[in-house]
Design a protein around this motif. Structure first.
Motif: not given
Length: 547
Positions: A9-21, A487-490
């Motif tokens: 189950t994937p997460s999503r990216y936060d405001k800074d582009g990092y995976v929310q964990q 783990l930052r957004r491409p």
């Protein structure tokens, strides 16, 4: 030989582009546990033959990073396998695509399913909103409910003769004859709430324009066996689970709600179970004879109500005609007298909403429903909803970044509420709805309940931290934020370690300090509310005749 499936189950990216964990996120989702149980059933029935064992592993990315290399290694060692990206909401879809691409680059088969895929295919004839991108990389799309439809998918994956799309949207599941979700108890306990979600039914007969459920799960209700639900709660209660969420979109429209509540009440009484239970219901459920009383007997402690708005014109336009039959004050009173805590969803940004109308509605909530709990959302036209289709057909601009479709962002051009005006309005709305004054009244109201006094402290903490400190609400909360600079957004640059670690250490330290200060204030408010309630009781106690 094995066929190994990695459930993610994937997460999503936060405001800074990092995976929310989070080290301790709010709760797990149900879809992955449901697929896990179905895979075990397929293995039991030798779907791939008696000489092939179907195995699986669980990964909720919101808890920790997905071990991509390890998964690839285990699938290759098994000889055959696939990655199932499950329960994908629209805001999770960009991250799902990025994960899918990692596995496809290694030659691993990937299946993507969930609300986003279902919603797009339900209302659009093309592969828009990222679906074509998934197909182009060689991923497989699965639409509809998995129950009854995994056998063919697994067989095709085993032979390599797969289709681009498995579409079962119009084939509703028979939930009575399928296994219930299989959760790892330790994962449940690792969440901050410890809540185990389980649905007793799917679908909803109402056609609210902002909701995806009618188009993705159908308007015809599909029910699970009431006794199976009660046995399931008993099973996990014995394993130490103390909180359950009956996650039906609207349990009041499960035609067998009475049987479900009666079965739960029987098991609860027989085995002396002590648990908290949350349900979702519509605003007129309290009018159904026996509904509130049976819910309480079943152990229901908290009720989420789909209020959405108190403006008659807005309610009508949103397709929530049934809400007009509800007397809001009477509704709250019915649940309160039964000893249940209510939380009511309230949405801003409906068509026709202006800044002044929103301010007026919020003022009414604050002044007339002083001790009630409200959760605030921004109208988000999710793919699969009528609102989204209408805006698309009208050519209205909608944010192309699905990552923002999280119930907290404005994602379309609103005719009566310009973006700049909304950005100024939202903070003032949050300050009013989640002021310390209101929080004190919420606590006082809970403590004053004669049938079931509660502090409402946990909800107060969640709402305060979610809305006052973070500002994004309670939907993506947790404790112990975890970030990996890898783990930052491409498309976004990888920050240097010398910048990354000090930057986010200070950011998280600031959050913890502010959160700690707010929690301290809440503890003071709780003590004050306790004293106030005790003081109110004293004159009554003095009037009691001596024994």
């Amino acid at each position: 030989m094995q066929f190994h499936v990695a459930l993610i189950t994937p997460s999503r990216y936060d405001k800074d582009g990092y995976v929310q964990q989070w080290r301790r996120p709010a709760m797990v989702t149900q879809a992955q546990a449901a697929i896990k149980a179905l895979l075990a059933d397929c293995n039991k029935r030798d779907v791939l033959g008696s000489d092939v064992e179907i195995t699986s592993e669980d990964h909720y990315e919101i808890f920790k990073p997905v071990p991509v290399e390890g998964i690839v290694k285990r699938i290759r060692e098994a000889g055959q396998g696939a990655v199932f990206l499950t329960g994908i909401l629209s805001s999770f879809y960009p991250r799902a695509l990025d994960l899918a691409r990692m596995f496809r680059d290694e030659g691993i088969q990937v299946v993507i399913g969930g609300v986003h895929v279902n919603g797009v295919l339900a209302l659009f004839d093309d592969m828009s909103y990222g679906l074509q991108e998934a197909i182009d990389m060689g991923a497989i799309l699965f639409a509809g409910q998995a129950e009854g439809h995994l056998d063919d998918l697994l067989s095709d994956l085993m032979t390599g003769n797969t289709k681009e799309l498995y579409n079962h949207l119009n084939e509703l599941a028979d939930l009575r004859n399928v296994p219930l979700p299989d959760y790892d108890v330790e994962t449940i306990k690792a969440s901050t709430t410890g809540i185990l979600p389980i649905e007793t039914s799917r679908g909803c007969p109402f056609k609210c324009t902002f909701c995806c459920i009618p188009n993705t799960q159908g308007v015809k209700m599909q029910m699970r066996d009431p006794k199976a639900i009660a046995d399931y709660v008993l099973k996990y209660s014995k394993k130490g689970v103390r909180s359950f969420f009956l996650s039906d979109d609207n349990i009041a429209r499960n035609k067998e709600w009475a049987d479900v509540f009666d079965a739960l009440a029987k098991v609860r009484q027989k085995h002396k179970l002590k648990y908290h239970m949350i349900i979702e219901a519509d605003t007129v459920a309290y009018k159904i004879p026996g509904f509130v009383q049976k819910a309480r007997a079943a152990g229901v402690t908290d009720v989420f109500l789909g209020l959405e708005s108190i403006d008659p014109d807005t309610i009508k336009a949103a397709g929530k005609k049934h809400n007009r039959a509800a007397n809001v004050r009477e509704m709250f009173a019915a649940w309160y007298e039964a000893g249940c805590v209510t939380m009511s969803g309230f949405i801003i940004g409906f068509p026709g909403d202006t800044a002044n109308k929103i301010r007026s509605n919020v003022e009414t909530l604050v002044e007339e429903y002083t001790g009630e709990i409200f959760t605030l959302s921004v109208l988000t036209p999710l793919p699969g909803s009528v609102d989204h289709k209408r805006l698309s057909d009208a050519g209205t601009y909608m944010d192309p970044d699905l990552n923002n479709y999280d119930l907290g962002h404005v994602v379309f051009n609103h005719e009566d509420l310009p973006r700049k005006e909304f950005d100024k309005l939202k903070p003032s709305v949050l300050r009013k709805l989640y002021s310390f004054r209101r929080t004190w009244h919420v606590m006082k109201q809970g403590l004053s309940n004669p049938s079931n006094p509660v502090t409402n402290y946990s909800w107060s903490v969640a709402l305060t931290l979610g809305y006052r400190v973070v500002g994004d609400g309670v939907y993506e909360m947790g404790f112990g934020r975890y970030r990996s600079r890898h783990l930052r957004r491409p498309g976004l640059p990888k920050e240097a370690a010398i910048i990354f670690y000090p930057k986010y250490f200070l950011k998280d330290a600031g959050f913890l300090a502010l959160a700690g200060l707010n929690v301290l204030v809440l503890k003071i408010l709780l003590k004050s509310a306790r004293r106030h309630v005790e003081k109110q009781k004293q004159p009554h106690a003095m009037l009691q005749p001596a024994e």
